[in-house]
Design a protein around this motif. Structure first.
Motif, short mmCIF file in Angstrom:
data_model
loop_
_atom_site.label_atom_id
_atom_site.label_comp_id
_atom_site.label_asym_id
_atom_site.label_seq_id
_atom_site.Cartn_x
_atom_site.Cartn_y
_atom_site.Cartn_z
N LEU A 155 -41.43 -34.21 -28.56
CA LEU A 155 -41.51 -33.26 -30.14
C LEU A 155 -40.71 -34.39 -30.87
CD1 LEU A 155 -39.08 -30.13 -28.14
CD2 LEU A 155 -41.14 -29.72 -29.17
N TYR A 210 -47.38 -34.19 -23.88
CA TYR A 210 -47.47 -33.42 -24.62
C TYR A 210 -47.03 -33.57 -25.49
CZ TYR A 210 -46.05 -32.11 -18.96
OH TYR A 210 -46.45 -31.37 -18.35
N TYR A 253 -47.79 -30.51 -28.48
CA TYR A 253 -46.60 -30.44 -29.48
C TYR A 253 -47.41 -30.14 -30.96
CZ TYR A 253 -43.75 -29.30 -26.17
OH TYR A 253 -43.13 -29.07 -24.27
N SER A 268 -50.30 -27.78 -31.69
CA SER A 268 -49.12 -26.53 -31.91
C SER A 268 -48.34 -26.90 -33.76
CB SER A 268 -47.80 -26.17 -31.29
OG SER A 268 -48.44 -26.10 -29.71
N THR A 297 -39.72 -25.99 -36.81
CA THR A 297 -41.12 -26.27 -36.40
C THR A 297 -41.41 -25.58 -34.34
OG1 THR A 297 -41.07 -28.08 -37.59
CG2 THR A 297 -41.60 -28.28 -35.13
N ILE A 303 -43.41 -22.79 -32.57
CA ILE A 303 -44.00 -23.33 -31.13
C ILE A 303 -43.48 -23.39 -30.07
CG2 ILE A 303 -44.74 -25.44 -32.81
CD1 ILE A 303 -43.13 -27.32 -30.97
N ASN A 318 -44.92 -22.79 -26.40
CA ASN A 318 -45.99 -23.83 -25.87
C ASN A 318 -44.64 -24.52 -25.35
OD1 ASN A 318 -48.28 -25.83 -25.21
ND2 ASN A 318 -47.80 -26.11 -26.98
N ILE A 319 -43.57 -24.43 -26.31
CA ILE A 319 -42.93 -25.16 -25.39
C ILE A 319 -42.51 -24.86 -24.06
CG2 ILE A 319 -40.22 -26.04 -25.27
CD1 ILE A 319 -40.61 -26.48 -28.30
N THR A 351 -45.20 -25.36 -21.15
CA THR A 351 -44.83 -26.38 -20.86
C THR A 351 -44.36 -26.82 -20.16
OG1 THR A 351 -44.60 -27.63 -22.77
CG2 THR A 351 -46.83 -27.98 -23.10
#
Length: 296
Positions: A88, A174, A178, A181, A208, A212, A215-216, A219
């Protein structure tokens, strides 16, 4: 009516092959694992002895299994927190900081994900080598003639060496996800935050991350479950569970019991525990991370 029947037949013939393959290679083997966990069987002998829950009773009295369980949980916690935290941060830096050569860094970070786990194991075995390894060579500049560190031989640190390898392998994948995204977040949100005097760090946590989060969440569940499989591959090729079981994980111990010690039924009991643990962990992660999606 004929048109609807034709459409139904078309859908059936499209779905049927995938359904059949799923039943043959997923559902039936899973049922068979549960069934065989109730037997005492060597795997090759025609004689099977039904023992009920005895395999599970023995399992939870097995110190080596409990150690493999502890190692697996430790790897999941450490690798997940560090991997997602760094992924991230790097994604935000490359997306928001307008770093030159973003595509170059994206490619470099992603390369470990396309390498075979066997290749990664060979690379890090060389890096961790106590005599000629790169890591001890760098540390030697600062430590002088101090005794070399046995990264894969010391029971206290070997599991962290495995964790470091898993982090290196996963972080780029990852990060790229990210970045994709974050690129979809409207720039106007950040411009408004800048006008309000909101710091970049606060924007990261208030704009942020929330935008997202879906998505986090997806995943995160995928990574936690896949890390159980990846740890097996890495441990098998790097340490084989050594020293003295310090790197033994769920699947490596299951494999040794089922195919190395001719205790197939006992190995399948471990497989049942792995299945239930993965299912329960996925449910817990989904429940803990569930929140209302934010639209923009």
């Amino acid at each position: 009516m004929e048109k609807q029947k034709g459409r139904g037949r078309f859908i059936f013939f499209c779905v049927a092959p995938a359904t059949i393959l799923f039943l043959i290679f997923m559902v039936i083997p899973t049922i068979n694992i549960f069934r065989m966990s109730f037997y005492k069987w060597g795997g090759y002998s025609p004689n099977k002895e039904f023992v009920g829950f005895n395999n599970f009773v023995t399992l939870f009295q097995d110190t080596k299994f409990l150690q493999s369980f502890q190692n697996t949980v430790l790897l999941i916690v450490i690798v997940t927190i560090v991997t997602f935290g760094l992924a991230l941060i790097f994604a935000a830096l490359l997306t928001r900081a307008k770093v030159k050569g973003t595509n170059f860094f994206r490619t470099i970070f992603y390369i470990p994900n396309i390498l075979s786990m066997v290749v990664i194991a060979a690379i890090f075995s060389a890096i961790y080598d106590p005599d000629r390894g790169l890591l001890n060579g760098i540390l030697g500049i600062f430590r002088g003639d101090a005794q070399a560190i046995a990264w894969l031989g010391d029971q206290k640190i070997v599991i962290y060496s495995i964790a470091g390898t898993l982090i290196w392998q996963a972080i780029g994948y990852y990060m790229v996800m990210y970045m994709a995204s974050m690129a979809s977040i409207p720039e106007s949100l950040y411009e408004s935050a800048n006008l309000e005097g909101v710091s970049a760090v606060k924007q990261f946590f208030t704009i942020t991350i929330p935008l997202i989060w879906t998505n986090i969440r997806t995943t995160l569940t995928f990574f936690i479950i896949s890390s159980i499989n990846l740890s097996f591959l890495l441990v098998t090729t790097m340490t084989d569970g050594k020293p003295d079981g310090a790197t033994e994980v769920f699947l490596s111990y299951m494999y040794k019991q089922a195919y190395g010690n001719s205790s197939y039924g006992y190995g399948m009991a471990i497989g049942v525990i792995v299945f239930l643990f993965s299912f329960l962990l996925s449910a817990v992660v989904n429940a803990v991370t569930k929140r209302e999606p934010i639209e923009f």
